[in-house]
Write a protein that holds these residues in place. Structure first.
Motif, mmCIF file in Angstrom:
data_model
loop_
_atom_site.group_PDB
_atom_site.id
_atom_site.type_symbol
_atom_site.label_atom_id
_atom_site.label_comp_id
_atom_site.label_asym_id
_atom_site.label_seq_id
_atom_site.Cartn_x
_atom_site.Cartn_y
_atom_site.Cartn_z
ATOM 1 N N ASP A 224 35.077 -42.078 31.070
ATOM 2 C CA ASP A 224 33.839 -42.350 30.353
ATOM 3 C C ASP A 224 33.022 -43.396 31.124
ATOM 4 O OD1 ASP A 224 34.877 -44.919 29.764
ATOM 5 O OD2 ASP A 224 35.755 -44.224 27.903
ATOM 6 N N LYS A 225 31.837 -43.701 30.602
ATOM 7 C CA LYS A 225 30.907 -44.582 31.314
ATOM 8 C C LYS A 225 31.472 -45.991 31.491
ATOM 9 C CE LYS A 225 27.342 -46.108 29.056
ATOM 10 N NZ LYS A 225 26.083 -46.164 28.304
ATOM 11 N N ASN B 25 25.739 -41.197 36.324
ATOM 12 C CA ASN B 25 24.967 -41.719 35.195
ATOM 13 C C ASN B 25 25.307 -40.950 33.924
ATOM 14 O OD1 ASN B 25 23.361 -39.269 35.261
ATOM 15 N ND2 ASN B 25 22.307 -40.159 37.023
ATOM 16 N N ASP B 26 24.738 -41.395 32.794
ATOM 17 C CA ASP B 26 25.062 -40.792 31.505
ATOM 18 C C ASP B 26 24.763 -39.302 31.478
ATOM 19 O OD1 ASP B 26 25.773 -43.297 30.752
ATOM 20 O OD2 ASP B 26 24.051 -43.679 29.465
ATOM 21 N N GLU C 154 25.318 -44.429 22.489
ATOM 22 C CA GLU C 154 25.848 -43.213 23.099
ATOM 23 C C GLU C 154 26.100 -42.143 22.037
ATOM 24 O OE1 GLU C 154 26.967 -40.944 26.352
ATOM 25 O OE2 GLU C 154 26.058 -42.938 26.291
ATOM 26 N N GLN D 103 27.601 -36.314 30.939
ATOM 27 C CA GLN D 103 27.508 -35.335 29.864
ATOM 28 C C GLN D 103 27.445 -33.914 30.421
ATOM 29 O OE1 GLN D 103 27.817 -35.914 26.621
ATOM 30 N NE2 GLN D 103 27.679 -33.711 26.248
#
Length: 277
Positions: A226-227, A266-267, A135, A271
Motif C-alpha cells: 500500500d501507499k 502514486n495513488d 483514501e 489503484q
C-alpha cells in the motif's frame, strides 16, 4: 553530537520497522493459512449438504468433536483468526507508520537539518488516520464512477434512450432494475457528465505492469504494497543513497532511480495495478 543522535534515532526507527513488519508478515501468514482451512471446511459442508445436518444433530458427532480438541481448535481458529488477524494487521500498520515516521523525521532533523513534520508521535497517528479516511473516500468515489460508467454501457447496449442518473437512487443494482421496469426503459432525463479519464483503460497493458513491478523492485516492496509501505521503503532507500550521506560511486544515480520509482508509484497507479489484478 547531532550525528550520534541522528543515527541513534534512525537505528530505533529501523528496528521498530523490522520488528513490526515481521509481526505483520506472521499475522498475514496465519490469516492466509486459517482462511484456507475455513474455505476447505466450507467446501466440505457444501458438498455434504443435508447429510451434515444429520451429523450435527447427532450426539455421537458432538462427542467426536469434543473428544478431538485438535480438530475443534482448528475449526474455531479458522473462524476467529481471519477476522481478528485483519484487525491486528490494521493496527500494526498504524503503529508502524506512527513510530517509524516519528523516529525517521527526528533522524532527518539531526542528520540533514530538516524540521520534523510534528512534535508528538500521536500527531503522526492522526495524520495516518486522516490519510486513510481520504483514501477510503477516493476509493468510494472511484467505485461509484465505475458503477455509473458500467450502467451507461449496459444502457447503451440495450438501445439507448433517456434515463435517470445513478445519484437519483444511490444503489447501482436498484438503479438498473428501475431502468428496466415495465419491460422497457425507465424514462427520465440524464443530467450527468461522463468523461473518459483513462484511469479504467489499458489495465491489461504489459508495459504498465512491467514498469510498476520494476518500480516496486527498486524500492524493495511487494507488488501489493500500500501507499504507506511504499512511502516507508522510499524514505529508507532515499536516506541510504542520499548524495549528502552516501559518497560511494553510483549512489547519485541510484538516488535518482529511487525518486523516479516513488513518483511512478502514486495513488492512481497503485489503484490501477490493483484493478488489473
Amino acid at each position: 553530537m547531532n550525528k550520534i543522535l541522528g543515527y541513534f534515532n534512525k537505528a530505533i526507527g529501523t528496528l521498530i520497522d523490522y520488528i513490526l513488519q515481521g509481526f505483520i508478515y506472521i499475522v498475514n501468514f496465519l490469516v492466509s493459512i486459517f482462511s484456507s482451512f475455513r474455505q476447505i471446511i466450507g467446501l466440505m459442508l457444501s458438498m455434504s449438504g443435508c447429510l451434515v445436518l444429520l451429523f450435527i444433530f447427532n450426539p455421537i458427532f458432538f462427542g467426536f468433536l469434543l473428544s478431538n480438541p485438535f480438530i475443534l481448535t482448528i475449526i474455531i481458529l479458522s473462524v476467529v483468526v481471519p477476522f481478528i488477524g485483519k484487525i491486528a494487521v490494521s493496527y500494526l500498520k498504524y503503529i508502524k507508520y506512527m513510530a517509524t515516521e516519528y523516529f525517521y523525521d527526528k533522524a532527518d532533523f539531526y542528520l540533514l537539518g530538516r524540521r520534523a513534520s510534528f512534535e508528538k508521535m500521536e500527531d503522526y497517528g492522526k495524520k495516518y488516520r486522516d490519510d486513510m479516511e481520504r483514501e477510503r473516500i477516493k476509493r468510494e468515489e472511484a467505485r461509484r464512477k465505475r458503477e455509473e460508467e458500467e450502467f451507461k454501457k449496459r444502457f447503451e447496449n440495450m438501445g439507448g434512450g433517456t434515463y435517470w442518473t445513478f445519484g437519483d437512487y444511490g444503489d447501482f443494482e436498484e438503479f438498473f432494475r428501475q431502468a428496466q421496469q415495465g419491460g422497457g426503459y425507465y424514462q427520465g432525463s440524464y443530467n450527468g457528465q461522463y468523461q473518459n479519464q483513462g484511469n479504467y483503460q489499458g489495465y491489461t497493458s504489459s508495459s504498465f505492469k512491467s514498469q510498476y513491478e520494476q518500480a516496486c523492485n527498486t524500492l524493495g516492496v511487494g507488488y501489493n504494497a500500500d501507499k504507506y509501505e511504499i512511502k516507508l521503503a522510499y524514505k529508507k532507500m532515499a536516506k541510504m543513497y542520499h548524495p549528502d550521506i552516501n559518497k560511494e560511486p553510483g549512489a547519485t544515480e541510484m538516488f535518482q532511480k529511487i525518486n523516479s520509482a516513488y513518483e511512478f508509484l502514486n495513488d492512481a497507479n497503485i489503484q490501477k495495478y490493483k484493478t488489473m489484478n
